[in-house]
Design an enzyme around this catalytic site. Sequence first.
Site, mmCIF file in Angstrom:
data_model
loop_
_atom_site.group_PDB
_atom_site.id
_atom_site.type_symbol
_atom_site.label_atom_id
_atom_site.label_comp_id
_atom_site.label_asym_id
_atom_site.label_seq_id
_atom_site.Cartn_x
_atom_site.Cartn_y
_atom_site.Cartn_z
ATOM 1 N N LYS A 160 -2.251 -21.756 -58.787
ATOM 2 C CA LYS A 160 -2.536 -20.676 -57.757
ATOM 3 C C LYS A 160 -1.410 -19.572 -58.118
ATOM 4 O O LYS A 160 -1.978 -18.559 -58.098
ATOM 5 C CB LYS A 160 -2.667 -21.127 -56.241
ATOM 6 C CG LYS A 160 -3.618 -22.031 -56.025
ATOM 7 C CD LYS A 160 -5.087 -21.306 -56.216
ATOM 8 C CE LYS A 160 -6.125 -22.327 -55.725
ATOM 9 N NZ LYS A 160 -7.360 -21.484 -56.007
ATOM 10 N N TYR A 195 -1.034 -27.847 -57.634
ATOM 11 C CA TYR A 195 -2.056 -26.599 -57.120
ATOM 12 C C TYR A 195 -1.182 -25.407 -57.111
ATOM 13 O O TYR A 195 -1.749 -24.598 -57.785
ATOM 14 C CB TYR A 195 -2.135 -27.272 -55.714
ATOM 15 C CG TYR A 195 -3.207 -26.432 -54.893
ATOM 16 C CD1 TYR A 195 -4.434 -26.251 -55.248
ATOM 17 C CD2 TYR A 195 -2.661 -25.544 -53.642
ATOM 18 C CE1 TYR A 195 -5.276 -25.465 -54.432
ATOM 19 C CE2 TYR A 195 -3.623 -24.797 -52.923
ATOM 20 C CZ TYR A 195 -4.803 -24.715 -53.283
ATOM 21 O OH TYR A 195 -5.626 -24.064 -52.673
HETATM 22 N N1 NAP Z 1 -9.907 -24.723 -47.481
HETATM 23 C C1 NAP Z 1 -8.874 -24.046 -47.550
HETATM 24 O O1 NAP Z 1 -7.935 -24.374 -46.518
HETATM 25 C C2 NAP Z 1 -8.464 -23.116 -48.605
HETATM 26 C C3 NAP Z 1 -7.000 -22.284 -48.382
HETATM 27 C C4 NAP Z 1 -6.399 -21.384 -49.222
HETATM 28 C C5 NAP Z 1 -7.212 -21.613 -50.647
HETATM 29 N N2 NAP Z 1 -8.593 -22.221 -50.642
HETATM 30 C C6 NAP Z 1 -9.249 -21.952 -52.027
HETATM 31 O O2 NAP Z 1 -10.426 -21.487 -51.619
HETATM 32 C C7 NAP Z 1 -11.319 -21.958 -52.876
HETATM 33 C C8 NAP Z 1 -12.349 -22.492 -52.087
HETATM 34 O O3 NAP Z 1 -11.795 -23.846 -51.444
HETATM 35 P P1 NAP Z 1 -12.889 -24.661 -50.512
HETATM 36 O O4 NAP Z 1 -12.074 -25.029 -49.412
HETATM 37 O O5 NAP Z 1 -14.092 -23.937 -50.188
HETATM 38 O O6 NAP Z 1 -12.982 -26.001 -51.558
HETATM 39 P P2 NAP Z 1 -14.346 -26.898 -51.567
HETATM 40 O O7 NAP Z 1 -14.969 -27.178 -50.383
HETATM 41 O O8 NAP Z 1 -13.632 -28.365 -51.936
HETATM 42 O O9 NAP Z 1 -15.133 -26.305 -52.666
HETATM 43 C C9 NAP Z 1 -14.833 -26.198 -53.838
HETATM 44 C C10 NAP Z 1 -15.785 -25.764 -55.091
HETATM 45 O O10 NAP Z 1 -15.151 -25.782 -56.183
HETATM 46 C C11 NAP Z 1 -16.285 -26.177 -56.969
HETATM 47 N N3 NAP Z 1 -15.723 -27.245 -58.129
HETATM 48 C C12 NAP Z 1 -14.689 -27.951 -58.195
HETATM 49 N N4 NAP Z 1 -14.955 -28.652 -59.215
HETATM 50 C C13 NAP Z 1 -15.583 -27.950 -60.095
HETATM 51 C C14 NAP Z 1 -16.006 -28.177 -61.279
HETATM 52 N N5 NAP Z 1 -15.574 -29.247 -62.205
HETATM 53 N N6 NAP Z 1 -17.213 -27.352 -61.873
HETATM 54 C C15 NAP Z 1 -17.672 -26.563 -61.015
HETATM 55 N N7 NAP Z 1 -17.256 -26.446 -59.730
HETATM 56 C C16 NAP Z 1 -16.277 -27.098 -59.368
HETATM 57 C C17 NAP Z 1 -16.920 -27.069 -56.114
HETATM 58 O O11 NAP Z 1 -18.159 -27.453 -56.602
HETATM 59 P P3 NAP Z 1 -19.247 -28.932 -56.322
HETATM 60 O O12 NAP Z 1 -18.739 -29.290 -54.950
HETATM 61 O O13 NAP Z 1 -20.521 -28.563 -56.493
HETATM 62 O O14 NAP Z 1 -18.687 -29.903 -57.177
HETATM 63 C C18 NAP Z 1 -17.019 -26.229 -54.835
HETATM 64 O O15 NAP Z 1 -17.924 -25.598 -54.664
HETATM 65 C C19 NAP Z 1 -10.323 -22.757 -53.772
HETATM 66 O O16 NAP Z 1 -9.865 -21.987 -54.920
HETATM 67 C C20 NAP Z 1 -9.163 -23.088 -52.929
HETATM 68 O O17 NAP Z 1 -7.980 -23.428 -53.494
HETATM 69 C C21 NAP Z 1 -9.020 -22.946 -49.863
#
Ligand code: NAP
Length: 268
Positions: A154, A150
């Site tokens: 990132k 990860y």
């Molecule tokens: N949540 C946190 O605490 C956190 C903290 C820091 C950074 N982030 C970053 O924020 C961003 C969003 O995270 P989140 O928490 O919203 O995660 P999430 O709820 O797991 O959502 C991930 C998104 O990425 C999409 N995705 C994954 N694999 C894919 C693929 N093969 N093709 C197309 N789309 C794909 C998923 O689409 P589908 O579900 O439709 O497949 C979903 O829309 C990420 O980059 C993550 O690293 C999150």
Amino acid sequence: MRGLQLAGSTVLLTGASGGLGRAIARALHARGARVLLNGRNTEVLEETAAELGERAEVLALDLAEPGAALTLAERAGSVDALVANAGLPASGSVEDFTHEQIDRAIDVNLRVPIQLTRALLPGMIERGHGHLLYVSSLSGKVASIRSCIYSATKFGLRGFASGVREDLHGTGVGVTVVFPSFIADVGMYAETGVKLPRGVSLISAEQAAAAVIRGIEQGRGEIDVAPLSLRAGVLVSSVAPKTTARLQRRLGSDRIAAEMADAQRHKR
Ligand SMILES: NC(=O)c1ccc[n+]([C@@H]2O[C@H](COP(=O)([O-])OP(=O)(O)OC[C@H]3O[C@@H](n4cnc5c(N)ncnc54)[C@H](OP(=O)(O)O)[C@@H]3O)[C@@H](O)[C@H]2O)c1
């Protein structure tokens, strides 16, 4: 770096079906943008588009498929801003992953944002305006136990964006990286139900989405979205990495990371 007016602009948003993605979609739309929503889960994407009403379209596509970034850029057409938010948690030790899982994490988290940039940038440069925004993570600044893949993706986003920002100086195209810490209510961390050590506070998806808006409209280079204690930790880590690593261990990072990797295994 000049910002981009979101009202009347077209924004391609990846990860729009996820926890943070849906909050970003709502925030962009509320600023008057037309949003193109990418993800794989058509049901959630359609539901989000219906909730937003006008100025929202679904472009469902699996970004881990070869050539997907180019196909998505072609389907999106003329785009004023890219918000590269799709991401896999890729938690666990490297030897815990199959070779295919490693490739998929690098593809979705890093290769696709680079390829989308390559595909969308010529149009932005020609029009003399545009914005590229990448959603990284605090793990894109400080690595911790069981986050090596990860963090590699990132950190990679930050390196790519920093270089592209320099390349684009004077073109009217801006570049932002947003670094959120753990998000409380929705998304890849919240879904695990894993408890963090007492004293580590969380942010909301709306706070992270607001940073995305600020990044684009104000033309900000980098924005950390994290409680003061974690932002201080990032600062200390840049001068004393061993001390912060020791502190993380003392706070139980090993157990927490193991629980998180287990809970996120299905997302590899
Ligand atoms: N949540 C946190 O605490 C956190 C903290 C820091 C950074 N982030 C970053 O924020 C961003 C969003 O995270 P989140 O928490 O919203 O995660 P999430 O709820 O797991 O959502 C991930 C998104 O990425 C999409 N995705 C994954 N694999 C894919 C693929 N093969 N093709 C197309 N789309 C794909 C998923 O689409 P589908 O579900 O439709 O497949 C979903 O829309 C990420 O980059 C993550 O690293 C999150």
